[in-house]
Design a protein around this motif. Structure first.
Motif, PDB file in Angstrom:
ATOM      1  N   ASP A 148      44.128  35.232  42.184  1.00 15.64           N
ATOM      2  CA  ASP A 148      43.160  34.617  41.244  1.00 15.64           C
ATOM      3  C   ASP A 148      42.114  35.681  40.876  1.00 15.64           C
ATOM      4  O   ASP A 148      41.098  35.257  40.511  1.00 15.64           O
ATOM      5  CB  ASP A 148      42.944  33.249  41.891  1.00 15.64           C
ATOM      6  N   SER A 149      41.916  36.956  41.482  1.00 16.12           N
ATOM      7  CA  SER A 149      40.901  37.673  41.168  1.00 16.12           C
ATOM      8  C   SER A 149      41.399  38.730  39.949  1.00 16.12           C
ATOM      9  O   SER A 149      42.019  39.415  40.122  1.00 16.12           O
ATOM     10  CB  SER A 149      40.789  38.753  42.663  1.00 16.12           C
ATOM     11  N   GLU A 150      40.827  38.178  38.836  1.00 14.88           N
ATOM     12  CA  GLU A 150      40.878  39.004  37.903  1.00 14.88           C
ATOM     13  C   GLU A 150      40.437  40.477  37.832  1.00 14.88           C
ATOM     14  O   GLU A 150      40.900  41.342  37.253  1.00 14.88           O
ATOM     15  CB  GLU A 150      40.306  38.251  36.495  1.00 14.88           C
ATOM     16  N   LEU A 151      39.343  40.558  38.353  1.00 19.16           N
ATOM     17  CA  LEU A 151      38.859  41.879  38.669  1.00 19.16           C
ATOM     18  C   LEU A 151      39.577  42.812  39.382  1.00 19.16           C
ATOM     19  O   LEU A 151      40.208  43.953  38.802  1.00 19.16           O
ATOM     20  CB  LEU A 151      37.626  41.919  39.459  1.00 19.16           C
ATOM     21  N   VAL A 152      40.254  42.437  40.451  1.00 13.05           N
ATOM     22  CA  VAL A 152      41.253  43.258  41.246  1.00 13.05           C
ATOM     23  C   VAL A 152      42.401  43.480  40.362  1.00 13.05           C
ATOM     24  O   VAL A 152      43.165  44.694  40.375  1.00 13.05           O
ATOM     25  CB  VAL A 152      41.951  42.691  42.527  1.00 13.05           C
ATOM     26  N   ALA A 153      43.224  42.342  39.788  1.00 11.22           N
ATOM     27  CA  ALA A 153      44.243  42.552  38.955  1.00 11.22           C
ATOM     28  C   ALA A 153      43.930  43.669  38.042  1.00 11.22           C
ATOM     29  O   ALA A 153      44.976  44.535  37.553  1.00 11.22           O
ATOM     30  CB  ALA A 153      44.564  41.292  38.333  1.00 11.22           C
ATOM     31  N   ASN A 154      43.064  43.578  37.141  1.00  7.38           N
ATOM     32  CA  ASN A 154      42.542  44.527  36.221  1.00  7.38           C
ATOM     33  C   ASN A 154      42.447  45.996  36.609  1.00  7.38           C
ATOM     34  O   ASN A 154      42.831  47.022  35.995  1.00  7.38           O
ATOM     35  CB  ASN A 154      41.502  44.133  35.331  1.00  7.38           C
ATOM     36  N   GLN A 155      41.827  46.200  37.803  1.00  6.76           N
ATOM     37  CA  GLN A 155      41.553  47.462  38.112  1.00  6.76           C
ATOM     38  C   GLN A 155      42.525  47.922  38.734  1.00  6.76           C
ATOM     39  O   GLN A 155      43.099  49.199  38.383  1.00  6.76           O
ATOM     40  CB  GLN A 155      40.688  47.340  39.255  1.00  6.76           C
ATOM     41  N   VAL A 156      43.834  47.277  39.425  1.00  4.88           N
ATOM     42  CA  VAL A 156      45.036  47.779  39.801  1.00  4.88           C
ATOM     43  C   VAL A 156      45.808  48.306  38.586  1.00  4.88           C
ATOM     44  O   VAL A 156      46.439  49.124  38.788  1.00  4.88           O
ATOM     45  CB  VAL A 156      45.737  47.029  40.733  1.00  4.88           C
ATOM     46  N   ASN A 157      45.842  47.469  37.769  1.00  5.63           N
ATOM     47  CA  ASN A 157      46.535  47.579  36.289  1.00  5.63           C
ATOM     48  C   ASN A 157      45.985  48.644  35.411  1.00  5.63           C
ATOM     49  O   ASN A 157      46.556  48.833  34.498  1.00  5.63           O
ATOM     50  CB  ASN A 157      46.846  46.303  35.734  1.00  5.63           C
ATOM     51  N   GLY A 158      44.749  49.098  35.757  1.00  8.22           N
ATOM     52  CA  GLY A 158      44.207  49.979  34.935  1.00  8.22           C
ATOM     53  C   GLY A 158      43.282  49.707  33.902  1.00  8.22           C
ATOM     54  O   GLY A 158      42.812  50.307  33.145  1.00  8.22           O
ATOM     55  N   GLY A 159      43.162  48.443  33.892  1.00  7.37           N
ATOM     56  CA  GLY A 159      42.214  47.988  32.881  1.00  7.37           C
ATOM     57  C   GLY A 159      40.638  48.043  33.080  1.00  7.37           C
ATOM     58  O   GLY A 159      39.820  48.359  32.239  1.00  7.37           O
ATOM     59  N   PHE A 160      40.307  47.951  34.125  1.00 10.01           N
ATOM     60  CA  PHE A 160      39.011  48.217  34.779  1.00 10.01           C
ATOM     61  C   PHE A 160      38.661  49.406  35.559  1.00 10.01           C
ATOM     62  O   PHE A 160      39.548  49.836  36.371  1.00 10.01           O
ATOM     63  CB  PHE A 160      38.404  46.911  35.429  1.00 10.01           C
TER      64      PHE A 160
END
Length: 262
Positions: free
Chosen positions: A177-189
């Motif tokens: 449920d951490s959007e930040l972590v998901a996006n960082q790992v996926n390359g978005g952030f």
């Protein structure tokens, strides 16, 4: 209402082997299922919800039954408890879902729910791994080192991936449920500091060890079991965790940063 839930908890503890092996119908005139699964649940009700989440319970409207006979049966039953059992016999609605996000994934597949928690009592992680058969492997971890909220989310993800690899996961869907972590790992952030950058390197390395893996950001209510485990792990509440193991992590999963003074 709490008395009814506590009575159900006592029955589950007394008849744990039976509860683990069968689907149990809970007949009541009260909306126990709604109360136990409310996102805003806290305190004892939250702990009881996690403990009951190990079993395959089906809540049904109450009919006329001989309640005294059932109560006597529970009191007379004296079976031994299997301390190693930490699975549930039926998957949740999330585990059964075959929506568009999961199309094309060959079977067998597993779903990994992870969450981190930081509060005044400490910090911890909650992990729920749903197997292809629908069983849930649950674990809570207490961190004995300082972490930020984002660090706790990364530690939960890394420990969850290690568990999935240990049980031989081939196709894995990870939900946080951490959007930040998901996006960082996926390359978005992008990373916001050297410590975060180390976590961003570690998590993808573990994901690459799985044949087919996908990290998703989900709403908190869809990650409620992992969230509850993380909160209990942060408080080292091993008593309320029951059969769910509580682990302790002494050091971070990433190398320690060296600070040079000029």
């Amino acid at each position: 209402m709490e008395k009814l839930v506590y009575a159900l908890i006592l029955a589950a503890r007394k008849l744990r082997p039976y509860f683990q092996a069968h689907r149990i119908e809970v007949r009541t005139a009260y909306p126990l299922q709604h109360i136990l699964h409310k996102p805003e649940s806290s305190g004892r009700m939250l702990k009881w919800a996690v403990e009951l989440g190990q079993f395959n319970l089906e809540y049904c409207p109450r009919t006329i039954i001989k309640g005294q006979a059932l109560a006597n049966f529970i009191l007379e039953f004296d079976a031994e408890v299997d301390d190693k059992a930490i699975v549930v016999a039926k998957p949740s609605s999330q585990g059964n879902s075959h929506d568009g996000k999961r199309e094309g994934l060959p079977h067998p597949w597993r779903i990994l729910h992870v969450d981190g928690a930081v509060n005044n009592n400490g910090s911890g992680a909650g992990i729920v791994l749903v197997t292809p058969e629908g069983h849930r492997l649950m674990s809570a971890i207490h961190f004995k080192f300082y972490v930020t909220n984002n660090d706790a989310e990364y530690e939960a993800l890394i420990n969850g991936l290690k568990l999935a690899l240990e049980v031989g996961a081939v196709n894995l869907i990870v939900q946080s449920d951490s959007e930040l972590v998901a996006n960082q790992v996926n390359g978005g952030f992008q990373a916001q500091g050297p410590r975060t950058e180390l976590y961003m390197r570690c998590a993808p390395c573990l994901l690459k060890k799985v044949k087919s893996a996908k990290l998703e950001s989900v709403p908190q209510e869809e990650n409620s079991n992992a969230d509850a485990l993380a909160k209990m792990g942060s408080q080292m509440d091993s008593v309320q965790l029951g059969q769910i193991p509580l682990g302790f992590q002494e050091i971070p999963s990433i190398p320690e940063l060296k600070v040079f003074q000029m």
